[in-house]
Design a protein around this motif. Sequence first.
Motif, PDB file in Angstrom:
ATOM      1  N   UNK A 132       0.813  -1.209   0.000  1.00  0.00           N
ATOM      2  CA  UNK A 132       0.000   0.000   0.000  1.00  0.00           C
ATOM      3  C   UNK A 132       0.852   1.267   0.000  1.00  0.00           C
ATOM      4  N   UNK A 133       2.168   1.122   0.100  1.00  0.00           N
ATOM      5  CA  UNK A 133       3.048   2.291   0.195  1.00  0.00           C
ATOM      6  C   UNK A 133       3.350   2.882  -1.169  1.00  0.00           C
ATOM      7  N   UNK A 134       3.752   2.052  -2.123  1.00  0.00           N
ATOM      8  CA  UNK A 134       4.084   2.552  -3.453  1.00  0.00           C
ATOM      9  C   UNK A 134       2.818   2.873  -4.233  1.00  0.00           C
ATOM     10  N   UNK A 135       2.572   4.156  -4.512  1.00  0.00           N
ATOM     11  CA  UNK A 135       1.353   4.572  -5.196  1.00  0.00           C
ATOM     12  C   UNK A 135       1.661   5.067  -6.610  1.00  0.00           C
ATOM     13  N   UNK A 136       1.118   4.356  -7.577  1.00  0.00           N
ATOM     14  CA  UNK A 136       1.216   4.829  -8.951  1.00  0.00           C
ATOM     15  C   UNK A 136       0.165   5.910  -9.182  1.00  0.00           C
ATOM     16  N   UNK A 137       0.219   6.572 -10.300  1.00  0.00           N
ATOM     17  CA  UNK A 137      -0.708   7.644 -10.628  1.00  0.00           C
ATOM     18  C   UNK A 137      -2.151   7.154 -10.512  1.00  0.00           C
ATOM     19  N   UNK A 138      -2.963   7.898  -9.762  1.00  0.00           N
ATOM     20  CA  UNK A 138      -4.361   7.551  -9.604  1.00  0.00           C
ATOM     21  C   UNK A 138      -4.656   6.577  -8.480  1.00  0.00           C
ATOM     22  N   UNK A 139      -3.662   6.161  -7.713  1.00  0.00           N
ATOM     23  CA  UNK A 139      -3.875   5.176  -6.654  1.00  0.00           C
ATOM     24  C   UNK A 139      -3.868   5.780  -5.246  1.00  0.00           C
ATOM     25  N   UNK A 140      -3.839   7.105  -5.151  1.00  0.00           N
ATOM     26  CA  UNK A 140      -3.778   7.747  -3.843  1.00  0.00           C
ATOM     27  C   UNK A 140      -4.981   7.358  -2.985  1.00  0.00           C
ATOM     28  N   UNK A 141      -4.700   7.017  -1.741  1.00  0.00           N
ATOM     29  CA  UNK A 141      -5.702   6.719  -0.724  1.00  0.00           C
ATOM     30  C   UNK A 141      -6.609   5.536  -1.084  1.00  0.00           C
ATOM     31  N   UNK A 142      -6.096   4.622  -1.872  1.00  0.00           N
ATOM     32  CA  UNK A 142      -6.817   3.385  -2.162  1.00  0.00           C
ATOM     33  C   UNK A 142      -6.285   2.271  -1.262  1.00  0.00           C
TER      34      UNK A 142
END
Length: 284
Positions: A132-142
């Motif tokens: 859940x740490x590495x966030x690609x574009x559009x994955x914030x707070x998922x």
Amino acid sequence: MSVTKIDEIMNPPAHIHTVRKVVETIADGIDPLVELYRPYVDGLENLPRDGRFLLVGNHTQFGSETVLIPYVVRREIGMRVRPLTDRRFGDMPRPISDVMAACGAVVGSPEGAAELMEHDEPVMVFPGGGREIGKFKGEQYQLRWEGRAGFARVAIDHGYPIVPVALVGGDDVYVGLTSRDHWVGRLSEKVSEKLSGRSDMAMPLVRGIGPTLIPRPQRMYLRFAAPIETTKPARTAPDTWVHTVKERTQESLEAGLGELLKIRQDDPYRELNPLAWRNATRSG
């Protein structure tokens, strides 16, 4: 987890006690620094005063939740939170492992969580783990729980209420440059799988201030939701109740994230602009 490791959860070696005193001294002295960043904190009345609760939160790419949540809980009820960490952290070298142990961290396992709960300790877990740490574009707070429900099972077994705790701000410190299905994202997944055996731990290509990796200044928003009761109703199958508690926790956490995102959107101090300090949104 071995018997020795279980014993060390509540009775760590002498050098860990020494490090713990140093850590607590530092924690007691950082109030002015925390006040400078003026985090938004809401829902403190939802923390059971006896310390018997399981905090379930979301990981962000900046990791501020791992520090801010224990700090706020300790300041509010005077008790140390015991985080359940990824198994890989248990193999980290000293002094990192010593500092983590001094902060109360325990390698996540049913046995370790049970030991803490049997001693009425406040426990914290992030079901999404490192994925859940590495966030690609559009994955914030998922949330990326991948069906994990072990936290619900152990809470039910020990009669621990679950307090969902949402944090917004940590995923805005860096900006993802590509989506997961972009060729760069797919390449990152392949590299991750080759190095760790897991493609879900891929690290995205990000930027901070401008084109650099300097973190973007962001205010943190924290909300503790109402406790979720875990006592199983009569005539409810155990597995059904585990699924129900897990779903209720996830729904509450996702609702909290949504509410905080709305608050953040209208907050003039969300990027820590000192000129907007006096107008910063206050917690309820």
